[in-house]
Design a protein around this motif. Structure first.
Motif: not given
Ligand SMILES: NC(=O)c1ccc[n+]([C@@H]2O[C@H](COP(=O)([O-])OP(=O)(O)OC[C@H]3O[C@@H](n4cnc5c(N)ncnc54)[C@H](OP(=O)(O)O)[C@@H]3O)[C@@H](O)[C@H]2O)c1
Length: 257
Positions: A70, A110-111, A113-114, A117-118
């Motif tokens: 990330t 945010s979860s 996106d995590r 992104d990963t």
């Protein structure tokens, strides 16, 4: 006829090599006598363990690299360090991935996106960076993206993961069409449920056993079930294969409705 599973000149970068399938793939390539291995992830202690096992199993040069997929700077550095320390890069295994278990209504930004992104943005940047290194090195190469059958079918409770893996599959096809002219093949391995540390306890439960009944093969996969398909996608034996999505799942994704 002998097939060209020759890794004696190949230099590979594997993301998420600190555990599970990534560590398994590293060891598998080491056993084929691969010339160079760059093992990348965030947990350096776990990478060092994998590296020692790979050296003992017959790999040539083995290096470990700190990588958070990330972080754009980490990606640039990991690719440059691999090319420098192994003398080039001709095989990228985009394996790092995370899953969040939650219903869509309980998923916050945010979860989401995590996971994206990963599982999608990081592999995209890794692939583009690796392709540039392969083109600069004049060698061509192979990129193997570790997708999932959840990129082809959906299951409740893991929507962002399924969306990210569907993106990985479409990314595989898009990049394959653009990079074939550079002798770079881009393929995806889409495993079904494979027993690793993260899911072993679940498959021992009643719910896990019920899920296994939905797999035509009536068992979950073992990491070794991926070996031959993985090596096919990594090797010169598949020189005319690109943009493919190889499912290895005991028939799970095509099960009867
Ligand atoms: N096991 C299955 O049933 C299954 C089925 C289909 C697909 N897959 C896919 O196979 C891949 C490997 O999964 P696994 O089952 O082996 O799980 P795992 O043991 O949890 O491995 C995940 C790996 O990804 C790395 N990783 C996570 N976030 C990262 C980040 N931000 N930057 C760099 N590395 C990161 C972790 O390393 P660090 O924490 O050290 O960074 C770890 O080595 C994933 O893409 C997964 O989606 C697994």
């Amino acid at each position: 006829m002998r097939f060209g599973y020759d890794f004696s000149t190949r230099r590979a970068l594997i993301t998420g090599a600190s555990s599970g399938l990534g560590a398994h793939f590293a060891l598998l390539l080491a056993r084929q006598g691969i010339a160079g291995l760059a093992l990348a992830a965030r947990r350096r202690d776990r990478l060092d363990e994998t590296a020692a096992a790979c050296r003992a199993a017959g790999a040539g040069a083995v290096v470990t690299l700190s990588l958070d997929v990330t972080e754009d700077g980490d990606i640039t550095k990991a690719i440059a360090d691999t090319a420098e320390q192994l003398g080039g890069l001709d095989l990228l295994i985009n394996n790092a991935g995370v899953a969040d278990s939650a219903r869509a209504l309980d998923t916050d930004a945010s979860s989401f996106d995590r996971v994206m992104d990963t599982n999608l943005r990081g592999p995209w940047l890794m692939a583009v960076g690796a392709a540039k290194a392969m083109i600069a090195g004049g060698t061509g190469g192979d990129i193997v993206n570790i997708a999932s059958i959840l990129g082809l079918r959906v299951k409740t409770g893991v929507a962002p993961y399924a969306v990210s893996k569907a993106g990985v599959i479409q990314m595989t096809r898009a990049l394959a069409t653009e990079w074939a002219r550079h002798d770079i093949r881009v393929n995806a391995l889409a495993p079904g449920y494979i027993e690793t540390d993260i899911n072993r306890a679940f498959f021992a439960t009643e719910a896990g056993q019920a899920m296994i009944k939905g797999i035509p093969a009536r068992r979950i996969g073992q990491a070794g079930d991926l070996d031959a398909p993985f090596l096919l996608l990594c090797s010169g034996a598949s020189a005319y294969l690109t943009g493919a999505v190889l499912t290895v799942d005991g028939g799970h994704h095509i099960n009867s409705l």
